[in-house]
Scaffold this active site. Structure first.
Site, PDB file in Angstrom:
ATOM      1  N   HIS B   7       0.830  -1.207   0.000  1.00 49.45           N
ATOM      2  CA  HIS B   7       0.000   0.000   0.000  1.00 49.45           C
ATOM      3  C   HIS B   7       0.860   1.252   0.000  1.00 49.45           C
ATOM      4  O   HIS B   7       2.049   1.206   0.300  1.00 49.45           O
ATOM      5  CB  HIS B   7      -0.974   0.038   1.200  1.00 49.45           C
ATOM      6  CG  HIS B   7      -0.306   0.068   2.549  1.00 49.45           C
ATOM      7  ND1 HIS B   7      -0.029  -1.067   3.276  1.00 49.45           N
ATOM      8  CD2 HIS B   7       0.140   1.099   3.322  1.00 49.45           C
ATOM      9  CE1 HIS B   7       0.548  -0.738   4.424  1.00 49.45           C
ATOM     10  NE2 HIS B   7       0.670   0.571   4.478  1.00 49.45           N
ATOM     11  N   HIS B  79       4.067   6.982   3.853  1.00 39.56           N
ATOM     12  CA  HIS B  79       5.024   5.882   3.652  1.00 39.56           C
ATOM     13  C   HIS B  79       4.571   4.960   2.530  1.00 39.56           C
ATOM     14  O   HIS B  79       3.429   5.021   2.077  1.00 39.56           O
ATOM     15  CB  HIS B  79       5.261   5.089   4.949  1.00 39.56           C
ATOM     16  CG  HIS B  79       4.098   4.293   5.462  1.00 39.56           C
ATOM     17  ND1 HIS B  79       3.245   4.752   6.449  1.00 39.56           N
ATOM     18  CD2 HIS B  79       3.632   3.058   5.135  1.00 39.56           C
ATOM     19  CE1 HIS B  79       2.329   3.828   6.701  1.00 39.56           C
ATOM     20  NE2 HIS B  79       2.535   2.789   5.915  1.00 39.56           N
ATOM     21  N   GLU B 130       7.781   0.871   5.018  1.00 41.79           N
ATOM     22  CA  GLU B 130       7.323  -0.191   5.906  1.00 41.79           C
ATOM     23  C   GLU B 130       7.543  -1.516   5.180  1.00 41.79           C
ATOM     24  O   GLU B 130       7.267  -1.622   3.975  1.00 41.79           O
ATOM     25  CB  GLU B 130       5.819  -0.007   6.195  1.00 41.79           C
ATOM     26  CG  GLU B 130       5.242  -1.078   7.128  1.00 41.79           C
ATOM     27  CD  GLU B 130       3.749  -0.871   7.415  1.00 41.79           C
ATOM     28  OE1 GLU B 130       3.078  -0.138   6.657  1.00 41.79           O
ATOM     29  OE2 GLU B 130       3.265  -1.459   8.407  1.00 41.79           O
TER      30      GLU B 130
END
Lengths: 134, 134
Positions: B7, B79, B130
């Protein structure tokens, strides 16, 4: 209206170092650098299984990412590109909703040889959005 | 090492307005808001055919995105999340390459119930990354 996330573009101050970060540190498949003189950038494509990351570095005078790199000297995420089926229909619908299309509102031929438009970050949660007709 | 782009996370100052932007203006499929008290955020998932956009809004005191929104009051891309097969092997390889893992280096259980780590933006072209084990 929007379909796939075509790519995430990251502006980078050092293209060789950025390519090494994605290829060697993160272990991703990367392309050779490709000059796009009509768009004022040199691009390296990072090919992920479901989308691409594009590492952009200024090429020539007046590159559209030069000012961004002055503000973000270490680099940073420059834009998100979403695919649309019909870019003129998308533009008309967005403008009817009050969203601002950058430039003169006419699609340009983008770095992939397809029509593109950019949308104003202030109307899209602080992120610059490119629409690409596929 | 990295696989799919799981994502793109966008921090937003007004979750209802951001949801409307993606649902009504951009015509995407969006979820209901979901509180994640363990992670200090409320999340709306924008489901694209090949990946997700996550709209993040602070929840409670000490939200990890509060400082970002102070610096970026209109919101912005917070992010990128890449999938990995083995998060401990990924961490060890990244640290061996000299990259910095945030916090104590131990994976935490992320908002999707899977182990995650965050990597230092200064080592990754100015973008917070991440890693999520899938």
């Amino acid at each position: 209206m929007i379909g796939r996330l075509n790519h995430v573009a990251i502006a980078v101050p050092d293209l060789a170092a950025a390519t090494a970060t994605y290829r060697d540190t993160l272990g991703a498949k990367v392309s050779a650098p490709q000059d796009e003189p009509d768009h004022g950038v040199t691009v390296v494509f990072v090919e992920l299984p479901n989308t691409k990351i594009e590492l952009l570095h200024p090429l020539g005078e007046g590159s559209p990412i030069a000012a961004f790199l002055e503000r973000n000297p270490a680099g940073g995420i420059h834009h998100l590109c979403y695919e649309v089926a019909d870019i003129l229909a998308a533009r008309d619908q967005l403008e009817a909703e009050g969203a601002r299309v950058l430039g003169d509102g006419e699609p340009k031929i983008g770095a992939h040889g397809k029509p593109v438009l950019f949308l104003h970050p202030k109307d899209f949660l602080g992120s610059l959005i490119e629409l690409e007709q596929v």
